[in-house]
Design an enzyme around this catalytic site. Structure first.
Site, short mmCIF file in Angstrom:
data_model
loop_
_atom_site.label_atom_id
_atom_site.label_comp_id
_atom_site.label_asym_id
_atom_site.label_seq_id
_atom_site.Cartn_x
_atom_site.Cartn_y
_atom_site.Cartn_z
N HIS A 50 29.87 -31.36 -22.46
CA HIS A 50 28.91 -32.50 -22.70
C HIS A 50 27.52 -31.91 -23.21
CE1 HIS A 50 26.83 -35.84 -21.31
NE2 HIS A 50 25.94 -35.19 -19.63
N ASP B 60 26.78 -27.29 -11.44
CA ASP B 60 26.48 -28.13 -11.87
C ASP B 60 27.64 -28.47 -10.74
OD1 ASP B 60 28.19 -30.44 -12.68
OD2 ASP B 60 29.30 -30.38 -14.85
N ARG C 121 16.48 -35.86 -21.12
CA ARG C 121 17.35 -36.54 -21.67
C ARG C 121 17.51 -38.20 -22.33
NH1 ARG C 121 22.73 -36.75 -19.51
NH2 ARG C 121 22.92 -37.56 -21.51
N GLN D 218 23.54 -33.05 -22.88
CA GLN D 218 23.10 -32.85 -21.47
C GLN D 218 22.86 -31.10 -21.69
OE1 GLN D 218 22.52 -34.08 -18.43
NE2 GLN D 218 20.93 -32.16 -18.51
N CYS E 249 22.58 -30.73 -14.06
CA CYS E 249 23.07 -31.82 -14.71
C CYS E 249 23.14 -33.19 -14.24
CB CYS E 249 24.34 -31.83 -15.47
SG CYS E 249 25.85 -31.41 -14.49
N ARG F 26 31.66 -42.23 -24.22
CA ARG F 26 32.36 -40.88 -22.92
C ARG F 26 33.27 -41.82 -22.43
NH1 ARG F 26 28.42 -39.82 -17.38
NH2 ARG F 26 27.56 -38.83 -18.74
N1 NVA Z 1 30.85 -31.91 -14.56
C1 NVA Z 1 30.24 -33.22 -14.09
C2 NVA Z 1 29.60 -33.58 -15.19
C3 NVA Z 1 28.00 -35.16 -14.65
C4 NVA Z 1 27.32 -35.39 -15.48
C5 NVA Z 1 31.27 -33.88 -14.41
O1 NVA Z 1 32.29 -34.09 -15.77
O2 NVA Z 1 31.96 -34.62 -13.99
N1 CP Z 2 23.78 -35.78 -17.11
C1 CP Z 2 24.69 -36.60 -16.57
O1 CP Z 2 25.40 -37.40 -17.81
O2 CP Z 2 24.15 -37.25 -15.11
P1 CP Z 2 25.43 -38.82 -15.71
O3 CP Z 2 26.50 -38.84 -15.33
O4 CP Z 2 24.74 -40.08 -14.67
O5 CP Z 2 24.76 -39.76 -17.27
#
Ligand code: NVA
Ligand code: CP
Length: 321
Positions: A130, A221, A289, A133, A261, A103
């Protein structure tokens, strides 16, 4: 070629649906003796440049239940925080573990990781995508509605990394998706065009009502994604009208599947009565997930580059670091 998963298209022709089928199988056999252990004897690095709850937990539990050993790596407790280049970290990981989930911020960084790492690299979220997800979202929708084809998908809010992977999914699966976003936070045109060239139908509108009308799937989101903290005021001002409320859900199909998500900001992009209400399947998508992470790790493990087949020091001959 090792099996990197940087985007949904990396699963190949028919790969998304195959992944969903395999994930559903993992859901059915959880806890049973027949549950396969393709990661037995293997370590998997879970590398997080950004915070995570669901992704970390699902990958960690998936690795354990597949017989492997997860190792969490965060910048604070590695030399990454002291400037060790991504490529050098990738080389170290590739010598130690059989797969890496990563990540991070930019697509460029995860691509550098994938290029320099011997082991398969799986995208656990970037600024741009992502895909993990969206696999879980698709599995949840298919489970609730019994199918994906012919469903009308609506996205309301920021065209975030999750939204962009949904656009990719629409192209790969031939789905119709309508996105209601303020023009300043609309998805990149080239990604929309690519999805349409593959057979998806993508409608961009500035009206949340227009997108939600008759929708079978309603998605959103956060307004401020990780790494966008400097833009809070501008984002909240622009995204104010783009929220999933009870009134918006009333415009959708009575059988609508509402997904987020998570983490959710009740009262911002989604109201509490919707996320905690009867059409919300967000918590089922969290469990999904786990099942999709297992299918993904198993897929990576079945390809070349997984494990340690190369004898020590002979890799120089192949030019691989
Ligand atoms: N769009 C959000 C998704 C978190 C799972 C982020 O990137 O923070
Ligand atoms: N949906 C998701 O990726 O959640 P986290 O940021 O908690 O991993």
């Amino acid at each position: 070629m090792k099996r990197d998963f940087l985007r949904l298209a990396d699963l190949g022709e028919g790969g998304v649906l195959a992944m969903l089928d395999r994930s559903a199988h993992f859901a059915r056999i959880r806890g049973r003796a027949e549950h396969p252990k393709p990661l037995a004897g293997h370590a998997v690095a879970l590398l997080f440049d950004k915070p995570s709850t669901r992704t970390r937990l699902s990958l960690e539990v998936a690795t354990v239940e597949l017989g492997g050993h997860p190792i969490i790596v965060t910048p604070d407790f590695s030399q990454m925080s002291r400037g060790e280049p991504t490529e050098d970290t990738a080389r170290v990981l590739g010598r130690m573990v059989s797969a890496v989930a990563y990540r991070t911020s930019t697509a460029a960084r995860i691509e550098a990781m994938a290029r320099a790492c011997r082991a398969p690299v799986l995208n656990a979220l970037t600024d741009e995508a992502h895909p993990m997800q969206v696999l879980a979202d698709l599995l949840t929708v298919r489970d609730v509605r019994g199918r994906l084809s012919g469903l009308k998908v609506a996205w309301v809010g920021d065209a975030s990394n999750v939204a962009r992977s949904w656009i990719e999914a629409a192209g790969l699966l031939g789905l119709e998706i309508a996105l209601a976003t303020p023009p300043a936070f609309a998805p990149p045109r080239d990604e929309v065009q690519l999805a349409e060239s593959r057979g998806g139908r993508v409608v961009i509108t500035d009206s949340a009502q227009e997108a939600a009308r008759g929708a079978d799937v309603l998605l959103t989101d956060v307004w401020v994604s990780m790494g966008q903290e400097a833009e809070v005021a501008a984002r909240k001002a622009a995204l104010g009208p783009y929220r999933i409320t009870r009134e918006l859900v009333a415009l959708a199909s009575p059988e609508v599947v509402v997904l987020h998500c998570l983490p959710a900001h009740r009262g911002e992009e989604i109201s509490a009565d919707v996320i905690d209400g009867p059409r919300s399947f967000a918590w089922d998508a969290v469990e999904a997930r786990l099942h999709t992470s297992k299918a993904l790790l198993e897929w990576a493990a079945a390809g070349p580059g997984f494990g340690h087949a190369r004898p020590f020091l002979t890799s120089r001959d192949a030019g691989a670091r």
